[in-house]
Design a protein around this motif. Structure first.
Motif, PDB file in Angstrom:
ATOM      1  N   UNK A 177      -3.248  -6.303 -12.694  1.00  0.00           N
ATOM      2  CA  UNK A 177      -3.864  -7.354 -12.409  1.00  0.00           C
ATOM      3  C   UNK A 177      -4.092  -9.202 -11.268  1.00  0.00           C
ATOM      4  N   UNK A 178      -2.789  -9.432 -11.398  1.00  0.00           N
ATOM      5  CA  UNK A 178      -2.153  -9.944 -10.631  1.00  0.00           C
ATOM      6  C   UNK A 178      -2.301  -9.283  -8.922  1.00  0.00           C
ATOM      7  N   UNK A 179      -2.015  -7.757  -8.919  1.00  0.00           N
ATOM      8  CA  UNK A 179      -1.722  -6.989  -7.782  1.00  0.00           C
ATOM      9  C   UNK A 179      -3.163  -6.963  -7.118  1.00  0.00           C
ATOM     10  N   UNK A 180      -4.251  -7.057  -8.520  1.00  0.00           N
ATOM     11  CA  UNK A 180      -5.487  -6.342  -8.079  1.00  0.00           C
ATOM     12  C   UNK A 180      -5.697  -8.078  -7.740  1.00  0.00           C
ATOM     13  N   UNK A 197      -1.419  -6.445  -0.772  1.00  0.00           N
ATOM     14  CA  UNK A 197      -1.541  -5.953  -2.315  1.00  0.00           C
ATOM     15  C   UNK A 197      -1.216  -4.249  -2.255  1.00  0.00           C
ATOM     16  N   UNK A 198      -1.615  -3.508  -1.572  1.00  0.00           N
ATOM     17  CA  UNK A 198      -0.926  -2.211  -1.141  1.00  0.00           C
ATOM     18  C   UNK A 198       0.248  -2.175  -1.496  1.00  0.00           C
ATOM     19  N   UNK A 221      -6.987   0.500  -4.943  1.00  0.00           N
ATOM     20  CA  UNK A 221      -6.792   0.012  -2.927  1.00  0.00           C
ATOM     21  C   UNK A 221      -6.771   0.127  -1.936  1.00  0.00           C
ATOM     22  N   UNK A 222      -6.130   1.724  -1.982  1.00  0.00           N
ATOM     23  CA  UNK A 222      -6.253   2.342  -0.407  1.00  0.00           C
ATOM     24  C   UNK A 222      -7.711   2.946  -0.666  1.00  0.00           C
ATOM     25  N   UNK A 223      -8.059   3.792  -1.122  1.00  0.00           N
ATOM     26  CA  UNK A 223      -9.678   4.396  -1.027  1.00  0.00           C
ATOM     27  C   UNK A 223     -10.916   3.099  -0.525  1.00  0.00           C
TER      28      UNK A 223
END
Length: 384
Positions: A177-180, A197-198, A221-223
């Motif tokens: 959740x923190x990374x997102x 973040x990626x 995240x990448x897409x």
């Protein structure tokens, strides 16, 4: 070149030092000294073959010297040997310590804003001023957040460790959740928080290769990030149907889909994997909207989120049934949410109910706080 190496190595070096010294502030001081020495020496001597090991060795030696000068050398460090030897440095240990650092930064005892700031500082290698600009607070405010977070870790004895198996699922959810959340902060100044973040997602997926949700979040995240250049035209927001696909990063989409395949091969059916599957479908030349709507239904079952239900309604409308979509939207309690009103406005416009659409768009405009959103909504009102 040096800046890139530093940013890549900062989290590795700091994780090793926090584990070695047991103190965030001492670890940061030692890391900064080592990076300063590297910046002075490497332009002439060249980047070492193992820059992470060089930096950790230098930082550990500096930390030992500093503690000796202060006459407070801990018994642990005395026993660790007075001189660190680069050849003895094990990269596997760095990996273990980086994972411990991620879970320390995202410990539930810390406030969410502290978790985010500390993760960016400790693992992303971002300067306090950079983090402050991204969150639109003063550098002094961000400095206080970081100081409070580190003080709480010390005062409450938050362990520098990966949690036990019985705690891992809920703690991993917090890390994801923190990374997102960092990803969703978008872009500010010279720091692309999406890319940061990626990078953190790649670290986590590499450290926990059997966790499908880690790969799912990375894929998601990448897409999404692959379409970033097409989302805006100047200050104008560009909807998915109108985006110039030549601006999409096809290699990053392919890499995201590979991460999604990995997550699904591991049996992943969690919310990040489902969201990544939706993003993958939406990046295809012909979007299967009924399938997107079905995936949103699954996601709603997993999360119980009204916002997910709103997104499902959008997919239903795109699949050809705006009336059913409007009925679903009108059953949601999201009055204070910008996209609830902008979605209602769009559905009402499609159904020819222009007066009601204008009311919905005006309410959305009241809630909009970014220039692209306000320009888009204003344009919709003018078209009506």
């Amino acid at each position: 070149m040096l800046e890139e190496v530093f940013r890549e190595q900062w989290g590795r070096v700091l994780a090793s030092l926090v584990g070695f010294l047991g103190d965030f502030d001492r670890a940061e001081e030692a890391a900064q000294e080592a990076f300063a020495i590297a910046a002075e020496r490497w332009p002439a001597s060249g980047v070492p073959a193992a820059p992470g090991a060089w930096l950790v060795t230098t930082a550990r030696n500096r930390a030992i010297d500093r503690i000796r000068r202060e006459r407070t050398l801990a018994q642990k460090i005395l026993l660790a040997a007075p001189e660190a030897i680069m050849d003895e440095f094990d990269d596997t240990l760095i990996k273990d310590e980086r994972l411990q650092l991620i879970f320390t930064c995202c410990h539930p005892a810390l406030p969410l804003e502290g978790q985010v700031a500390l993760t960016l500082r400790a693992l992303g290698g971002l300067q306090t001023a950079e983090i402050a600009r991204a969150f639109v607070v003063s550098e002094e405010t961000m400095k206080r957040r970081l100081t409070r977070a580190k003080a709480k870790i010390k005062a409450t004895g938050i362990p520098f460790a990966v949690p036990g198996a019985h705690l891992l699922p809920e703690r991993l959810d917090a890390v994801l959740a923190v990374i997102y959340l960092i990803y969703n902060e978008g872009y500010s100044g010279r720091v692309d928080f999406g890319a940061e973040a990626i990078r953190l997602g790649q670290v986590l997926a590499g450290l926990m290769p059997r966790e499908p949700e880690a790969h799912g979040l990375l894929a998601l995240m990448m897409i999404h990030h692959a379409r970033r250049r097409a989302r805006f035209s100047g200050d104008d927001l560009v909807l998915l149907d109108d985006q110039d696909r030549s601006l999409w990063d096809l290699r990053q989409i392919a890499a995201g889909r590979a991460a999604l395949d990995r997550a699904m091969a591991l049996g992943g059916r969690g919310p990040y994997v489902v969201q990544a599957a939706i993003a993958s479908l939406q990046a295809r030349e012909r979007i299967d909207w009924p399938q997107v709507a079905e995936l949103y239904r699954r996601l709603a079952d997993l999360t119980g989120s009204a916002v997910v239900e709103l997104n499902r309604a959008v997919a239903v409308a795109q699949a050809g049934d705006p009336a059913a979509a409007l009925r679903a939207v009108d059953g949601l309690e999201l009055d204070g949410y910008l996209y609830f009103h902008s979605t209602r406005g769009e559905l009402l416009r499609r159904l020819g109910r222009d007066a009601e659409a204008r009311t919905a768009y005006r309410r959305a405009l009241e809630l909009a706080d970014s220039t692209p959103e306000r320009r888009f909504l204003t344009r919709r009102l003018e078209q009506l």
